[in-house]
Design a protein around this motif. Structure first.
Motif, PDB file in Angstrom:
ATOM      1  N   MET A 280       0.823  -1.208   0.000  1.00  0.00           N
ATOM      2  CA  MET A 280       0.000   0.000   0.000  1.00  0.00           C
ATOM      3  C   MET A 280       0.861   1.262   0.000  1.00  0.00           C
ATOM      4  O   MET A 280       0.515   2.274  -0.619  1.00  0.00           O
ATOM      5  N   ARG A 284       0.866   4.485  -2.645  1.00  0.00           N
ATOM      6  CA  ARG A 284       0.772   5.883  -2.219  1.00  0.00           C
ATOM      7  C   ARG A 284       1.963   6.693  -2.699  1.00  0.00           C
ATOM      8  O   ARG A 284       1.827   7.850  -3.132  1.00  0.00           O
ATOM      9  N   ARG A 315      -8.285  -4.989   0.520  1.00  0.00           N
ATOM     10  CA  ARG A 315      -7.665  -3.738   0.993  1.00  0.00           C
ATOM     11  C   ARG A 315      -6.757  -3.149  -0.081  1.00  0.00           C
ATOM     12  O   ARG A 315      -6.774  -1.939  -0.340  1.00  0.00           O
ATOM     13  N   ASP A 318      -8.830  -1.841  -3.005  1.00  0.00           N
ATOM     14  CA  ASP A 318      -9.503  -0.602  -2.608  1.00  0.00           C
ATOM     15  C   ASP A 318      -8.531   0.571  -2.607  1.00  0.00           C
ATOM     16  O   ASP A 318      -8.906   1.699  -2.952  1.00  0.00           O
ATOM     17  N   GLU A 319      -7.289   0.320  -2.180  1.00  0.00           N
ATOM     18  CA  GLU A 319      -6.275   1.381  -2.157  1.00  0.00           C
ATOM     19  C   GLU A 319      -6.000   1.885  -3.572  1.00  0.00           C
ATOM     20  O   GLU A 319      -5.819   3.083  -3.802  1.00  0.00           O
TER      21      GLU A 319
END
Length: 477
Positions: A280, A284, A315, A318-319
């Motif tokens: 994740m 980002r 997860r 979705d990120e």
């Protein structure tokens, strides 16, 4: 390289209705029937109890059935080129060849596995065989569902005489069951645990396994220091023997990577804990580095075993959301195709919180790719500011549920601004990045030389006293 145990991660008990993407298009959800079956199974305690009592072969089959649904939706599109033959490693001599000085070793590990710990066992075995060291190979039974389709060393299993030393590539959390299944010779061999761990402290749950071995081997001094803090038994470092990665001829188009984009690669196994691998953060940092709408940049996240941890897979998806520049491919692919994927990308990124070694980073560096990575833990055995792009970090405590047996220990939290800045610099100055990659290839070839690793292990073998006496462990490089 921790192999996550089944507890609370049973694929049979997890709802598997996931929306996924395939090649940038809206994909189909996993079978509603399978999802309903998973929810029903979760409420049947007797069924889960029966599942845990099934023979491992059956349990792996059940798990594979559920995981296959995810792989069909998130896996790579197989073009005809995926089936082309490729040259595999072949031993230059028989592993059981006699030795003039009488040294030899039994290696026990997951030699058929398609995961990091198995690849490590094969790497050390290949180095010893190519160096002419007499060895005997024995497959360990894995009591966690995992892909076991590697055929590289299948013909060598069980060959050769039994020697006086067992080196066992099974981590402490599964060591007891491995010992029970190990072949028995006429006398007890000296037992060495070759172990991988990612944090600076060893879990107290591992102390019984430490008591069960005569000594310990590791691949980096980072891991050696962790074990030396909890035992007086010898701990010896043998650098990882990284062969030149053998690649298939697959190209960008075979992986769905845009031809004209600067492509970053991130790889991880869900069984190795998503919080530790931290993909994740890569998502980002990529978004922070490159503004939305910049289609000349691309991020490939290659994972495996997402179907066994569907909540964590959700997860990650979705990120990413609807960012078409970032693609997830959850798939178990053969090693030569994985190396082709590394060749197809421009740079590798690992914003891990902890690594015992960091094989994906090392392999990418070996073929001349610049690597952006957290500047902490085992990867620092071969990375430095000259051959890598090291990301700043702060040490933080592992929170409950983030990593097995590690609550309260310290690991690194990578600085996303630092990571984004380095990714931007790579994209802006591509010749600079290629120069770093060239230096990395030279450094890795020397630091992780198979010949040097084999020589170090063979020198260690000449000092072993199988009656139980051995000099204190040290680094062998």
């Amino acid at each position: 390289m921790l192999i996550t145990p089944l507890v609370n991660r049973e694929p049979i008990a997890a709802p598997l209705e996931l929306q996924v993407k395939k090649n940038g298009r809206s994909g189909r959800s996993l079978s509603a029937t399978v999802s309903r079956a998973g929810r029903w199974a979760a409420s049947q305690s007797w069924l889960l109890a029966a599942y845990k009592l099934m023979p491992m072969r059956i349990r792996q089959g059940v798990s594979s059935t559920f995981g296959a649904h995810v792989q069909r939706s998130l896996g790579f599109e197989r073009t005809a080129r995926w089936d082309e033959d490729v040259a595999f490693w072949r031993p230059e001599r028989e592993p059981s060849a006699p030795s003039d000085d009488g040294i030899g070793v039994n290696l026990v590990g997951y030699f058929s596995g398609q995961f990091g710990l198995a690849e490590s066992a094969r790497a050390y075995a290949k180095a010893l065989i190519d160096a002419g060291c007499p060895i005997s190979l024995h497959e360990a039974d894995i009591d966690v569902p995992h892909s076991m389709g590697d055929r590289t060393m299948r013909s060598l299993m069980g060959a050769g005489a039994r020697h006086g030393v067992d080196i066992v590539f099974v981590n402490p959390d599964h060591f007891a069951s491995a010992l029970e299944r190990m072949p028995v010779g006429s006398r007890r061999p000296r037992i060495v645990g070759f172990w991988f761990w990612e944090l600076a402290e060893v879990p107290r749950q591992w102390l019984p396994a430490i008591e069960a071995v005569d000594e310990i081997m590791v691949a980096t001094e980072f891991v050696a220091d962790a074990f030396r803090a909890v035992t007086d038994k010898p701990v010896t470092t043998i650098n990882y023997p990284l062969q030149i990665p053998i690649s298939s001829r697959l190209a960008r188009s075979d992986f769905g990577i845009p031809e004209n984009a600067y492509a970053f690669l991130c790889t991880f196994d869900f069984n190795s804990a998503i919080e530790r691998k931290n993909p994740m953060a890569v998502v980002r940092a990529f978004r922070a580095a490159f503004a939305s709408g910049r289609d000349d940049f691309f991020l490939m996240i290659k994972s495996s075993n997402g179907g066994r941890q569907p909540d964590q897979l959700r997860r990650l998806l979705d990120e990413i959301g609807d960012d078409q520049r970032i693609q997830v491919r959850d798939d178990v692919i053969e090693g030569h195709h994985l190396h082709a994927l590394q060749h197809a990308c421009d740079a590798y990124v690992s914003l891990h919180r902890a690594e015992g070694l960091g094989l994906g980073m090392a392999e990418s560096m070996r073929i001349g790719k610049p690597v952006v990575a957290t500047g902490w833990s085992g990867n620092m055995a071969f990375m430095n500011e000259r051959n890598s792009l090291l990301v700043d970090y702060t040490l933080t405590q592992v929170e409950a549920g983030q990593y097995p047996n590690a609550t309260g220990m310290l690991w690194a939290e990578p600085n996303l601004d630092s990571a984004a800045s380095l990714m931007r610099k790579l994209a802006d100055d591509r010749e600079w990045g290629r120069n770093i990659g060239r230096r990395a290839a030279v450094d890795i070839a020397e630091t992780l030389s198979p010949a040097r690793s084999a020589d170090a292990m063979m020198r260690w073998l000449t000092t072993v006293d199988t009656s139980g006496v051995h000099p204190h462990g040290q680094q062998q490089s």
